[in-house]
Design an enzyme around this catalytic site. Structure first.
Site, PDB file in Angstrom:
ATOM      1  N   CYS A 148      -3.393  25.608  -9.896  1.00 30.16           N
ATOM      2  CA  CYS A 148      -3.672  25.706 -11.335  1.00 30.16           C
ATOM      3  C   CYS A 148      -2.791  26.786 -11.943  1.00 30.16           C
ATOM      4  O   CYS A 148      -2.802  27.923 -11.496  1.00 30.16           O
ATOM      5  CB  CYS A 148      -5.150  26.035 -11.545  1.00 30.16           C
ATOM      6  SG  CYS A 148      -5.549  26.550 -13.216  1.00 30.16           S
ATOM      7  N   CYS A 172      -2.998  25.993 -19.833  1.00 33.30           N
ATOM      8  CA  CYS A 172      -3.378  24.811 -20.631  1.00 33.30           C
ATOM      9  C   CYS A 172      -4.646  25.037 -21.453  1.00 33.30           C
ATOM     10  O   CYS A 172      -4.820  24.408 -22.493  1.00 33.30           O
ATOM     11  CB  CYS A 172      -3.602  23.613 -19.725  1.00 33.30           C
ATOM     12  SG  CYS A 172      -2.603  23.601 -18.255  1.00 33.30           S
ATOM     13  N   THR A 210     -10.456  30.411 -16.433  1.00 26.84           N
ATOM     14  CA  THR A 210      -9.188  30.185 -15.743  1.00 26.84           C
ATOM     15  C   THR A 210      -8.076  31.044 -16.341  1.00 26.84           C
ATOM     16  O   THR A 210      -7.815  30.971 -17.539  1.00 26.84           O
ATOM     17  CB  THR A 210      -8.824  28.695 -15.862  1.00 26.84           C
ATOM     18  OG1 THR A 210      -9.881  27.922 -15.302  1.00 26.84           O
ATOM     19  CG2 THR A 210      -7.535  28.377 -15.145  1.00 26.84           C
ATOM     20  N   GLU A 214      -9.827  32.613 -11.473  1.00 27.16           N
ATOM     21  CA  GLU A 214     -11.061  32.389 -12.241  1.00 27.16           C
ATOM     22  C   GLU A 214     -11.761  33.734 -12.416  1.00 27.16           C
ATOM     23  O   GLU A 214     -11.931  34.482 -11.447  1.00 27.16           O
ATOM     24  CB  GLU A 214     -11.995  31.415 -11.510  1.00 27.16           C
ATOM     25  CG  GLU A 214     -11.375  30.056 -11.184  1.00 27.16           C
ATOM     26  CD  GLU A 214     -10.998  29.224 -12.387  1.00 27.16           C
ATOM     27  OE1 GLU A 214     -11.639  29.380 -13.452  1.00 27.16           O
ATOM     28  OE2 GLU A 214     -10.050  28.423 -12.277  1.00 27.16           O
ATOM     29  N   HIS A 250      -8.864  18.851 -22.784  1.00 28.39           N
ATOM     30  CA  HIS A 250      -8.781  19.403 -21.428  1.00 28.39           C
ATOM     31  C   HIS A 250      -9.008  18.318 -20.372  1.00 28.39           C
ATOM     32  O   HIS A 250      -8.460  18.400 -19.266  1.00 28.39           O
ATOM     33  CB  HIS A 250      -9.751  20.572 -21.255  1.00 28.39           C
ATOM     34  CG  HIS A 250      -9.279  21.551 -20.220  1.00 28.39           C
ATOM     35  ND1 HIS A 250      -8.011  22.073 -20.209  1.00 28.39           N
ATOM     36  CD2 HIS A 250      -9.892  22.075 -19.130  1.00 28.39           C
ATOM     37  CE1 HIS A 250      -7.865  22.873 -19.174  1.00 28.39           C
ATOM     38  NE2 HIS A 250      -8.994  22.894 -18.489  1.00 28.39           N
ATOM     39  N   TYR A 296      -6.087  17.158 -17.198  1.00 26.20           N
ATOM     40  CA  TYR A 296      -6.238  16.946 -15.760  1.00 26.20           C
ATOM     41  C   TYR A 296      -5.481  15.717 -15.260  1.00 26.20           C
ATOM     42  O   TYR A 296      -5.189  15.606 -14.076  1.00 26.20           O
ATOM     43  CB  TYR A 296      -7.734  16.823 -15.402  1.00 26.20           C
ATOM     44  CG  TYR A 296      -8.459  18.155 -15.370  1.00 26.20           C
ATOM     45  CD1 TYR A 296      -8.065  19.210 -16.173  1.00 26.20           C
ATOM     46  CD2 TYR A 296      -9.544  18.345 -14.526  1.00 26.20           C
ATOM     47  CE1 TYR A 296      -8.729  20.419 -16.137  1.00 26.20           C
ATOM     48  CE2 TYR A 296     -10.217  19.556 -14.483  1.00 26.20           C
ATOM     49  CZ  TYR A 296      -9.804  20.594 -15.295  1.00 26.20           C
ATOM     50  OH  TYR A 296     -10.459  21.789 -15.250  1.00 26.20           O
ATOM     51  N   CYS A 309      -1.998  17.894 -14.657  1.00 25.85           N
ATOM     52  CA  CYS A 309      -1.894  18.992 -13.680  1.00 25.85           C
ATOM     53  C   CYS A 309      -2.331  18.571 -12.284  1.00 25.85           C
ATOM     54  O   CYS A 309      -1.679  18.887 -11.295  1.00 25.85           O
ATOM     55  CB  CYS A 309      -2.674  20.208 -14.157  1.00 25.85           C
ATOM     56  SG  CYS A 309      -4.456  20.127 -13.944  1.00 25.85           S
ATOM     57  N   GLU A 366     -12.462  22.395  -9.255  1.00 27.75           N
ATOM     58  CA  GLU A 366     -12.188  22.355 -10.691  1.00 27.75           C
ATOM     59  C   GLU A 366     -12.043  20.918 -11.175  1.00 27.75           C
ATOM     60  O   GLU A 366     -12.397  20.603 -12.310  1.00 27.75           O
ATOM     61  CB  GLU A 366     -10.949  23.169 -11.015  1.00 27.75           C
ATOM     62  CG  GLU A 366     -10.950  23.553 -12.481  1.00 27.75           C
ATOM     63  CD  GLU A 366      -9.755  24.374 -12.880  1.00 27.75           C
ATOM     64  OE1 GLU A 366      -8.827  24.519 -12.081  1.00 27.75           O
ATOM     65  OE2 GLU A 366      -9.759  24.852 -14.020  1.00 27.75           O
TER      66      GLU A 366
HETATM   67 FE1  SF4 Z   1      -5.419  24.725 -14.593  1.00 28.09          FE
HETATM   68 FE2  SF4 Z   1      -5.103  22.102 -14.839  1.00 28.09          FE
HETATM   69 FE3  SF4 Z   1      -6.785  23.419 -16.473  1.00 28.09          FE
HETATM   70 FE4  SF4 Z   1      -4.114  23.674 -16.666  1.00 28.09          FE
HETATM   71  S1  SF4 Z   1      -5.335  21.808 -17.036  1.00 28.09           S
HETATM   72  S2  SF4 Z   1      -5.630  25.305 -16.738  1.00 28.09           S
HETATM   73  S3  SF4 Z   1      -3.516  23.616 -14.527  1.00 28.09           S
HETATM   74  S4  SF4 Z   1      -6.965  23.141 -14.240  1.00 28.09           S
HETATM   75 FE    FE Z   2      -9.627  23.792 -16.076  1.00 26.78          FE
END
Ligand code: SF4
Ligand code: FE
Length: 490
Positions: free
Chosen positions: A100, A104, A191, A257, A292, A296, A299, A447
């Site tokens: 991660c 984002c 995060t 985190e 968000h 995902y 990422c 996550e």
């Molecule tokens: Fe982390 Fe993925 Fe959330 Fe970006 S979208 S903060 S990489 S978990």
């Molecule tokens: Fe997240």
């Protein structure tokens, strides 16, 4: 100059004086702490890639606010093409970091707060939107990392914020003055929080009319007095304190985190973007969550690419890459990973313009994306462990491999394919371990389950957004239960 170098970013963070605790001790220089530093490196990659001409198109954008080139992580999406590029940027960063990379959450919060404040002002005649635009111009001009904070500590889950025995279970306003508001509460599971310049707080959930104190959104610098940070530990994190470079798995990068306790923190009015508008808390939460949940689909796919690569490599090192069942398992991993990517692209391509002018993803498809993310990475990780073999959890430590007496013996029996060194095998197995049960599994697996809302949150949204009456009508027309006037030819 709107693009910072990674070094400028790290120098900024190094200057922060914050109240941080880890393993029961106060930490002063957290940027160079071996447990924290890999997460700083991940965030730094969001700066590094934005300066690379090869990735300019997906890593940067022209700001609609300033007309300047900005890092896409600070950008307001101006088209469905921008939403698609966001997904491609996140996949690229997942590939490069294998974890991660944290930036984002702020990007998703910017876009949700931007379009929600516009609609609050239109209804209530407030001035939140122009305040937020000023804040975001500052963020873009200085290429800041901002953490979007939504999840509260939440106390008794059967009770809403105003019903909690302890009102601090959700961040809320405890005082107002002519200069600003004072807030108290705690945001959990944040995060990349201490790798950020600023914190952008949003309410956690839908609120009732009388719960005005909890309908609050604001931004403060990380080093604002009154905030206490506690670093969350991760599986195998203390391996980062050991000497050597192999047992950590991922040599450079990691996630982060953090828990943040707001002990009566003052926020000036120019940084308050919602104060009491309970009728807009649902919109803000649902839109942030949708962005968000889209994220995902980028990422986690990038991290999945790294895990698929590691699985192909270990199959090769073990001498089984040509076995048909191994090939088939790797094809299945790719199928699952690309399915997630397809969801990320689909909810982006089906996005729409909001009243404020920025673009919002298709909320139903973003929820489908995230629902799949709660499952597929687990299956991809299971297949990676299947191919890697049980040695993943029985392998001796790096210190044993380098021990004067037993090291050579271990290496002799650690050879797979004869042209592959024991160390190569060791490194690849540790990377798979890191991704599927070590520090990176926090981002790749847990996550994926709970970040941006646990699986049931997506199912609630899916049931709300799916039009079942329309589908029932389709079936009744086809079966002749309803008259089908469309078939009007002889
Ligand atoms: Fe982390 Fe993925 Fe959330 Fe970006 S979208 S903060 S990489 S978990
Ligand atoms: Fe997240």
């Amino acid at each position: 100059m709107t693009l910072k170098t990674p070094q400028q970013y790290i120098d900024d963070i190094r200057k922060m004086k914050i109240d941080l605790y880890m393993f029961g001790e106060k930490v002063e220089n957290y940027v160079d702490h071996p447990i924290v530093r890999p997460s700083v490196n991940s965030m730094a990659m969001t700066y590094k890639l934005a300066m690379d001409p090869e990735h300019e198109d997906i890593m940067t954008a022209m700001s609609n606010l300033t007309g300047q080139k900005v890092n896409r992580f600070t950008h307001l999406h101006q088209s469905t093409d921008d939403l698609v590029k966001k997904i491609k940027m996140q996949r690229l960063l997942g590939q490069k970091t294998g974890c991660c990379f944290q930036r984002c959450v702020g990007m998703d919060a910017f876009n949700a707060v931007y379009n929600t404040t516009f609609e609050i002002d239109a209804k209530h005649g407030t001035k939140y939107h122009e305040r937020f635009v000023e804040f975001l111009k500052y963020v873009q001009d200085n290429d800041l990392a901002v953490d979007g904070c939504m999840t509260d500590s939440r106390g008794d889950r059967s009770k809403s914020p105003g019903e909690q025995p302890d009102p601090d279970a959700y961040v809320h306003v405890v005082d107002r003055s002519k200069d600003g508001i004072t807030v108290r509460g705690c945001k959990m599971h944040q995060t990349g929080l201490i790798n950020s310049h600023e914190i952008l707080v949003m309410p956690n959930n839908s609120l009732k009319d009388y719960e005005k104190e909890w309908a609050v959104s604001f931004a403060v610098p990380l080093d604002t007095p009154g905030i206490v940070f506690i670093y969350g530990r991760q599986s195998c994190d203390t391996r980062k304190l050991e000497k050597g470079s192999i047992d950590v798995g991922n040599q450079y990068f990691g996630g982060q985190e953090v828990m943040a306790i707001f002990n009566d923190v003052f926020v000036p009015w120019e940084r308050v973007f919602m104060d009491g508008e309970t009728d807009f808390s649902t919109m803000l939460v649902e839109r942030f969550a949708a962005y968000h949940r889209q994220s995902y689909g980028g990422c986690k796919v990038g991290v999945g690419d790294a895990l698929i690569g590691a699985t192909q490599a270990i199959a090769d090192y073990n001498g089984v890459a040509r076995a048909s069942h191994i090939k088939d398992k790797i094809v299945e991993m790719c199928h699952l990973n690309e399915s997630l990517y397809s969801c990320g692209i689909a909810c982006s391509a089906e996005g729409r313009k909001t009243a404020s002018g920025n673009y919002l993803v298709d909320i139903l498809l973003a929820n489908i994306c995230k629902q799949n993310v709660t499952r597929f990475p687990y299956e991809i990780a299971r297949l990676a462990q299947d191919v890697a073999g049980g040695i993943l959890v029985t392998m001796p430590s790096e210190k044993d491999f380098t021990h004067a007496q037993i090291g050579p013996m271990i290496k002799k029996y650690f050879i797979g394919k004869s042209d592959i060194s024991a160390e190569k095998r060791q490194r690849m197995l540790r990377l798979i371990e890191n991704l599927t049960m070590g520090t990176a599994a926090v981002g790749y697996l847990t996550e994926s389950m709970h970040g941006a809302g646990s699986p049931q949150a997506q199912r609630i949204m899916i049931s709300r957004l799916i039009n079942l009456t329309h589908r029932k009508n389709l079936a009744e027309k086809l079966s002749g239960i309803q008259e089908n006037k469309e078939v009007d030819w002889q």
